[in-house]
Structures are given as structure tokens and as C-alpha cells.
Design a protein around this motif. Structure first.
Motif, PDB file in Angstrom:
ATOM      1  N   THR A 297       0.833  -1.202   0.000  1.00 28.31           N
ATOM      2  CA  THR A 297       0.000   0.000   0.000  1.00 28.31           C
ATOM      3  C   THR A 297       0.869   1.255   0.000  1.00 28.31           C
ATOM      4  OG1 THR A 297      -0.097   0.210   2.417  1.00 28.31           O
ATOM      5  CG2 THR A 297      -1.681  -1.288   1.364  1.00 28.31           C
ATOM      6  N   ALA A 298       0.232   2.356  -0.312  1.00 28.52           N
ATOM      7  CA  ALA A 298       0.949   3.635  -0.354  1.00 28.52           C
ATOM      8  C   ALA A 298       1.481   4.041   1.013  1.00 28.52           C
ATOM      9  CB  ALA A 298       0.024   4.723  -0.900  1.00 28.52           C
ATOM     10  N   SER A 299       0.882   3.512   2.071  1.00 28.23           N
ATOM     11  CA  SER A 299       1.331   3.849   3.421  1.00 28.23           C
ATOM     12  C   SER A 299       2.525   2.995   3.857  1.00 28.23           C
ATOM     13  CB  SER A 299       0.174   3.663   4.417  1.00 28.23           C
ATOM     14  OG  SER A 299      -0.299   2.331   4.387  1.00 28.23           O
ATOM     15  N   GLY A 300       3.046   2.149   2.942  1.00 26.33           N
ATOM     16  CA  GLY A 300       4.231   1.360   3.245  1.00 26.33           C
ATOM     17  C   GLY A 300       3.951   0.088   4.016  1.00 26.33           C
ATOM     18  N   ARG A 301       2.761  -0.470   3.812  1.00 26.92           N
ATOM     19  CA  ARG A 301       2.397  -1.713   4.478  1.00 26.92           C
ATOM     20  C   ARG A 301       2.371  -2.872   3.481  1.00 26.92           C
ATOM     21  NH1 ARG A 301       3.038  -1.271   9.684  1.00 26.92           N
ATOM     22  NH2 ARG A 301       1.656  -3.075   9.994  1.00 26.92           N
ATOM     23  N   LEU A 302       2.700  -4.058   3.973  1.00 27.16           N
ATOM     24  CA  LEU A 302       2.587  -5.281   3.191  1.00 27.16           C
ATOM     25  C   LEU A 302       1.471  -6.113   3.806  1.00 27.16           C
ATOM     26  CD1 LEU A 302       3.530  -7.428   1.129  1.00 27.16           C
ATOM     27  CD2 LEU A 302       5.187  -8.202   2.853  1.00 27.16           C
ATOM     28  N   LYS A 303       0.434  -6.348   3.017  1.00 30.77           N
ATOM     29  CA  LYS A 303      -0.701  -7.139   3.486  1.00 30.77           C
ATOM     30  C   LYS A 303      -0.714  -8.478   2.750  1.00 30.77           C
ATOM     31  CE  LYS A 303      -3.539  -3.090   4.593  1.00 30.77           C
ATOM     32  NZ  LYS A 303      -4.843  -2.406   4.384  1.00 30.77           N
ATOM     33  N   ILE A 304      -0.666  -9.544   3.511  1.00 34.86           N
ATOM     34  CA  ILE A 304      -0.607 -10.895   2.954  1.00 34.86           C
ATOM     35  C   ILE A 304      -1.858 -11.658   3.386  1.00 34.86           C
ATOM     36  CG2 ILE A 304       0.646 -13.082   2.936  1.00 34.86           C
ATOM     37  CD1 ILE A 304       3.181 -11.464   3.573  1.00 34.86           C
ATOM     38  N   THR A 305      -2.517 -12.256   2.419  1.00 31.32           N
ATOM     39  CA  THR A 305      -3.694 -13.085   2.694  1.00 31.32           C
ATOM     40  C   THR A 305      -3.432 -14.494   2.174  1.00 31.32           C
ATOM     41  OG1 THR A 305      -5.162 -11.168   2.470  1.00 31.32           O
ATOM     42  CG2 THR A 305      -6.175 -13.359   2.360  1.00 31.32           C
ATOM     43  N   VAL A 306      -3.578 -15.478   3.039  1.00 34.01           N
ATOM     44  CA  VAL A 306      -3.361 -16.882   2.682  1.00 34.01           C
ATOM     45  C   VAL A 306      -4.690 -17.614   2.764  1.00 34.01           C
ATOM     46  CG1 VAL A 306      -2.188 -19.024   3.291  1.00 34.01           C
ATOM     47  CG2 VAL A 306      -0.999 -16.840   3.557  1.00 34.01           C
ATOM     48  N   GLU A 307      -4.969 -18.426   1.754  1.00 29.54           N
ATOM     49  CA  GLU A 307      -6.202 -19.224   1.764  1.00 29.54           C
ATOM     50  C   GLU A 307      -5.886 -20.643   1.313  1.00 29.54           C
ATOM     51  OE1 GLU A 307     -10.201 -19.097  -0.822  1.00 29.54           O
ATOM     52  OE2 GLU A 307      -9.993 -17.406   0.578  1.00 29.54           O
TER      53      GLU A 307
END
Length: 429
Positions: A297-307
């Protein structure tokens, strides 16, 4: 370690009249490693000497300047039997150390040595040299093939024939070629034979992990084939291992695979005026049952979703019980540095899923999800500091999984300590 000729074994004993008393292992220091003793720094040559209770030729080292001779010993403290021709072979190999050339005759000669000497020679070579993979084919692989064949039959619900003593105790004999393979294979066999679902799950997980880092070319073709059969069977009976077992089988059989790795960049393109909803999204893998979504994201976050698609059945409940909750490892790498996160998976009706929200690495970095889903037992060797980072990035559902899992482990387990620290810092929610 500049000497070309020095002990292969970590135990030696002086041959000949002692200066006083009885000759002792490593001159009295049995806990030392003879391969690193200063006395062997230089000036030694190979020779066979007559030693042991039967006065037979054994592997030895001789120093022309001091006149000292040391016989090399096996794990039981007995001299290593070796005919003159075998000593000459080792002498030729060591003379071109650490990059010896193995011709067909040399490979055939190594294969005739005792398994103890083969192990010692190739163990040293694996640590100090860069041999061609085919050199490791001379290790004693037959018991590995035998045990793996039995595991395939058991995974197919077929009772295997009685195994040899060598297959039931593989020991360390092929570890110069690969570590983390034979031990897990034994563990998997024991878990299937007892039966012990937890032991089988741990062994299968560790086997997939070991094969993912091993060099398949170091295994003879029959060994590659039967190990590929083992992990294919694991993929069919354990959905938690399906993606990593499939990748391991592909590596063993030479099938091209892109794996579950992607590249992201935290330096996002500029957004349109008045907005800042920039993101970069990558999906790892195809439309298979295991999927990973990575978003910067632009805010410098890494979001990981596992399914992980697994229907709620009695079999899934049995697996979850043996895992004591499931966690998906995700590795984030930037340059030479890497960090492993664990995504806690919540069980739903048709799948298991979890999310993680952590700071993104600066610039370009890789996200990989090729490692096997693990249970609470897979976290026992992880420090509380490492686990705490994953807890901090978990959402409410993920934290519930972490806390429930912590209740199933002993008080001193790093998982329980990490949860206690997390809740102490932020307050239980």
C-alpha cells in the motif's frame, strides 16, 4: 586447515610404542575433533598400517619428520579397516584437495569402500570442496530406497514387507549429500507404522522442507524417483502439504516450476491528484487450493492473505487435531536479508485462511510461500522475538488462533511466551 592429508575421522589413536602408558584416543582428549588438532596442521602422508585385534590393514597417517603414526577410528573407537589400494585412492583424492577430479574408476573405487569411510570422505568433501553431484551417488543409498518404498506402500494403505535393519535405522550415512531428508523419512515411517498422526504430520512436513533445499542431482535416479513418489502420496493424503509436496516432486523429477514466489516494489507510481489509494497486488501460484495474495500500500504496508481450500470434514478435523492449529510460513526477502512470518489460519467451512499486515521492505523485495504449512510443533524452535512480529501483524481472528494455540503448548514454549509478551504490551483484546 591447510593440510592436505589430515584425519577424516574425529578420533585417532597413536600406533607404535607409546611414550608412557597406554595409547589414548586423540592423545587423551576424546572430546576433541582430531580433524582440527594442531598436530595435523602439516607434514602428514597417507599409509596403511597393521593394527587392531586381528592385526589387519587400517587407514592411518604418518609424519616422516616426527616418525609418528596415527590410525583413524570409527564411531566405536575401532580402527577403520582399509586395504592398501583403498589408502592409495584416498591419497590421490586428497592430493588434489579441495577440488578433486573423480574419473569413472575413482567413483567405482569409492563405492567399494566401507560405508564409514565413504561417509567420512564425502562429509569432508561436502564441507570443503565443490564436487560434482554424481560423486554423492557412491553413498549407501539402498536402505533409503527400501524405506521410501515402504512409506509409499503405507500411504497407499498397503502393508510393506519387513524392512532390513539398515532401512529401519538410516543413520547419518547419506547426510553428506543432503540433510533434513533421511531423519524426516524415518519419522514419517514411524508415524504411519504406530500409527501416530502427529509424528506422521511432523515427518511429512520436515521431509518436504528438506527436499526443497536439497540438490536433487546428488541423489541417484532411483532415489529421486522413489522420494518423488513419497511426496506425491503426501500431497494426495494431506492437503496442508499439497503445495509444497508438489513443488518438491517437481524438483526431484526435473519438472519446470515457477513456484510460489513474486516480486513487489514499495516505491509505487505517483497517484492521481487528490487521491492516494495506490497499491501493488500480486497473487502467488495459480488457481490451485493454496493461494496467497500480497499487497503493498501507499502507506508502506505489506498485506498478505493466505487461503487453503479444504472442506470441513472428519478428515480435516483429524488433521487439525494433529497440527494443533495451522500456520503458513511466508518469507520476505530483500537483498541478502530475509524475514519469515507465520500467518495463523482460521478454520472456516470450506477453507482455512489468515491475514498479516506488516511494514513493507523498502524498494524491491520478494515474497515467497513455498514452505509447508506447519503446526504448533513447527514453532518450537522459533524464538519468541520472531513469533512476536507475526502476532503484531495478525488481525483479530488471527490473534484468536495464536492464543488458542498457545493454550495447547507447555508453559516454556516460545509460542506461549510470545503471546504473553504481545498481550502484555498491548492488552488482551
Amino acid at each position: 586447515m591447510t593440510a592436505v592429508h589430515r584425519p577424516l575421522s574425529d578420533w585417532v589413536v597413536r600406533v607404535g610404542p607409546p611414550s608412557s602408558g597406554t595409547n589414548l584416543i586423540n592423545d587423551g582428549d576424546e572430546r576433541a575433533d582430531a580433524r582440527h588438532l594442531p598436530v595435523f596442521a602439516e607434514g602428514w602422508v597417507r599409509r596403511s598400517v597393521m593394527a587392531g585385534p586381528e592385526h589387519t590393514p587400517v587407514l592411518a597417517l604418518y609424519n616422516p619428520d616426527s616418525g609418528l603414526t596415527y590410525a583413524e577410528l570409527d564411531d566405536n573407537g575401532a580402527p577403520l579397516p582399509l586395504e592398501e589400494s583403498g589408502t592409495e585412492l584416498i591419497d590421490r583424492i586428497e592430493t588434489s584437495w579441495p577440488h578433486p577430479e573423480f574419473g569413472p574408476a575413482d567413483l567405482a573405487g569409492v563405492a567399494t569402500l566401507s560405508r564409514q569411510i565413504r561417509y567420512l570422505l564425502l562429509h569432508r568433501l561436502s564441507q570443503e570442496g565443490s564436487p560434482a553431484p554424481v560423486v554423492y551417488h557412491s553413498l549407501p543409498w539402498e536402505p533409503v530406497t527400501e524405506l521410501a518404498s515402504a512409506v509409499v506402500q503405507m500411504l497407499d494403505d498397503t502393508q510393506p514387507s519387513p524392512l532390513s535393519d539398515e532401512a529401519l535405522d538410516l543413520g547419518h550415512w547419506v547426510t553428506p549429500a543432503a540433510i533434513g531428508v533421511t531423519g524426516p523419512l524415518e519419522q514419517l515411517y514411524e508415524g504411519l507404522a504406530d500409527p501416530d498422526p502427529v509424528l506422521a504430520a511432523r515427518g511429512g512436513t520436515a521431509l518436504c522442507t528438506g527436499l526443497s533445499s536439497a540438490d536433487p542431482a546428488r541423489f541417484p535416479a532411483p532415489v529421486r524417483g522413489i522420494l518423488a513418489d513419497v511426496v506425491r502420496r503426501l500431497a494426495s493424503v494431506n492437503p496442508f502439504l499439497r503445495h509444497t509436496a508438489t513443488l518438491a516432486a517437481d524438483r526431484l523429477t526435473g519438472v519446470a516450476s515457477t513456484g510460489l514466489v513474486t516480486t513487489l516494489d514499495s516505491d509505487l507510481p505517483k497517484a492521481a491528484a487528490g487521491t492516494d489509494d495506490r497499491t501493488m497486488i500480486r497473487r502467488l501460484g495459480d488457481s490451485g487450493p493454496f493461494s496467497v495474495r500480497a499487497e503493498v500500500t501507499a502507506s508502506g504496508r505489506l498485506k498478505i492473505t493466505v487461503e487453503l481450500t479444504v472442506e470441513a470434514t472428519t478428515e480435516r478435523n483429524r488433521l487439525l487435531d494433529s497440527y494443533g492449529y495451522a500456520f503458513a510460513p511466508v518469507v520476505v526477502s530483500a537483498g541478502d536479508l530475509s524475514r519469515r512470518y507465520w500467518v495463523a489460519l482460521e478454520a472456516r467451512r470450506r477453507w482455512l485462511s489468515g491475514t498479516l499486515d506488516v511494514p513493507a521492505e523498502r524498494g524491491r523485495f520478494e515474497v515467497g510461500a513455498q514452505e509447508a504449512v506447519t503446526g504448533v510443533w513447527g514453532l518450537s524452535g522459533v524464538s519468541p522475538d520472531e513469533l512476536l512480529v507475526s502476532l503484531t501483524g495478525a488481525d483479530r481472528a488471527g490473534l484468536q488462533v495464536w492464543r488458542a494455540a498457545a493454550e495447547r503448548v507447555p508453559t516454556g514454549h516460545p509460542l506461549r511466551r510470545a503471546v504473553r509478551r504481545h498481550d502484555g504490551q498491548r492488552g488482551t483484546s
